[in-house]
Design an enzyme around this catalytic site. Structure first.
Site, short mmCIF file in Angstrom:
data_model
loop_
_atom_site.label_atom_id
_atom_site.label_comp_id
_atom_site.label_asym_id
_atom_site.label_seq_id
_atom_site.Cartn_x
_atom_site.Cartn_y
_atom_site.Cartn_z
N HIS A 49 48.93 28.33 27.70
CA HIS A 49 47.93 28.96 26.81
C HIS A 49 47.99 30.48 26.95
CE1 HIS A 49 45.79 25.00 27.68
NE2 HIS A 49 45.89 25.00 26.37
N GLY A 80 51.60 25.94 20.37
CA GLY A 80 52.70 25.68 21.29
C GLY A 80 53.66 24.63 20.76
#
Ligand code: PAF
Length: 292
Positions: A37, A150
């Site tokens: 993250h 992602g």
């Protein structure tokens, strides 16, 4: 760092930034933040004057209530990590801010054209409807210039990109590479729940993905269905238990037999490591499309 729990206050802040001509980058998360993250956030902070991170454990994308209950929650640690990073805005909404009319708050009709009917979609029915619902709502609230997601959740990335294009939303979606532990295990909030035995076995997932990549590099006309079946068998050793191993067209997510059948090809897998479900993937061939 500014922390907002209410949509109205967040939007007032963002409006000031937008009026000043600043670009807004957005990283949606469900918390339990890890280096993966933080990499998304660093990229957003490099490319935008203002970065918003959201933390919201979205109940509508969990088909399994036990999984929702067990999902790690560590708000104080997350807030400290974001403050250290220098993230400008954290949006940590109450559930009623996201779903003002309850969990059935309608989402515009998006025809996913079967993207949700393979891989994760087969094993987690309703999961992507929940992801589309919450990401659409978050984009409606934040209205960012750029959205960072992602590669680890590759199918999720493809589905959100599809939604953005189908609805013509004015946001650019950017996929960021998978961040891994030194031994190859893809970072995931779920890794925290691995037993020592499962943790020791889990790096095998990336080893097998890399073997598939090496094989296709050596033999570009390799039979990908046979490679996928062999990879599945290699992963099928306790405490690992694969659910699927598929080699798919990177855009349609349909299985391909050879690399030349698609512009982009990705090998994707989901594997139970003890009682924790892990997903991972590797890009075997990539052609960025013109909008990326
Ligand atoms: O990938 C996640 O963490 C979630 O699916 C997302 C995109 C934050 C939506 O809840």
């Amino acid at each position: 760092m500014r922390l907002f729990k209410r949509v109205e206050a967040l939007q007032r802040h963002l409006q000031q930034r937008k009026t000043a001509g600043d670009a807004v980058g957005f990283v949606p998360t469900m918390g339990a933040l890890h280096e993966g993250h933080l990499e998304l956030l660093r990229r957003s902070m490099r490319e935008n004057q203002c970065t918003v991170c959201s933390i919201f454990v979205n109940p509508t994308q969990f088909n399994d209530p036990t999984d929702l209950a067990k999902y790690p929650r560590m708000p104080e640690k997350d807030i400290a990590a974001l403050a250290r990073l220098g993230c400008e805005v954290l949006f940590m909404p109450w559930e009623e801010e996201i779903y003002p009319q309850g969990k059935d708050t309608p989402t515009p009709e998006v025809d996913l054209q079967g993207l949700d009917a393979t891989m994760e979609g087969v094993h987690r029915p309703g999961h992507f409807a929940g992801v589309v619902q919450v990401v659409h709502r978050l984009l409606e609230i934040v209205q960012p210039d750029r959205l960072y997601m992602g590669q680890k959740d590759y199918q999720q990335f493809v589905i959100v990109r599809h939604m953005i294009r189908q609805l013509g939303l004015p946001v650019r979606i950017i996929m960021c590479p998978i961040v891994r532990e030194a031994d190859g295990l893809a970072l995931s909030s779920r890794n925290l729940r691995l037993t020592p035995e499962a943790r020791a076995a889990a790096p095998r997932i990336y080893e097998v993905l890399k073997e598939v990549l090496a094989q296709t590099a050596r033999q570009p006309d390799a039979d990908l269905e046979a490679l996928a079946a062999a990879a599945f068998a290699k992963l099928d050793q306790l405490p690992l238990k694969p659910e699927y191993f598929e080699i798919v067209d990177g855009t349609t997510l349909q299985p391909v037999r050879t690399l030349d059948e698609a512009d982009s090809v990705v090998a994707c897998t989901a594997v139970w490591a003890g009682d924790v479900r892990l997903i991972d993937n590797i890009i075997l061939k990539w052609e960025a499309d013109e909008e990326e």
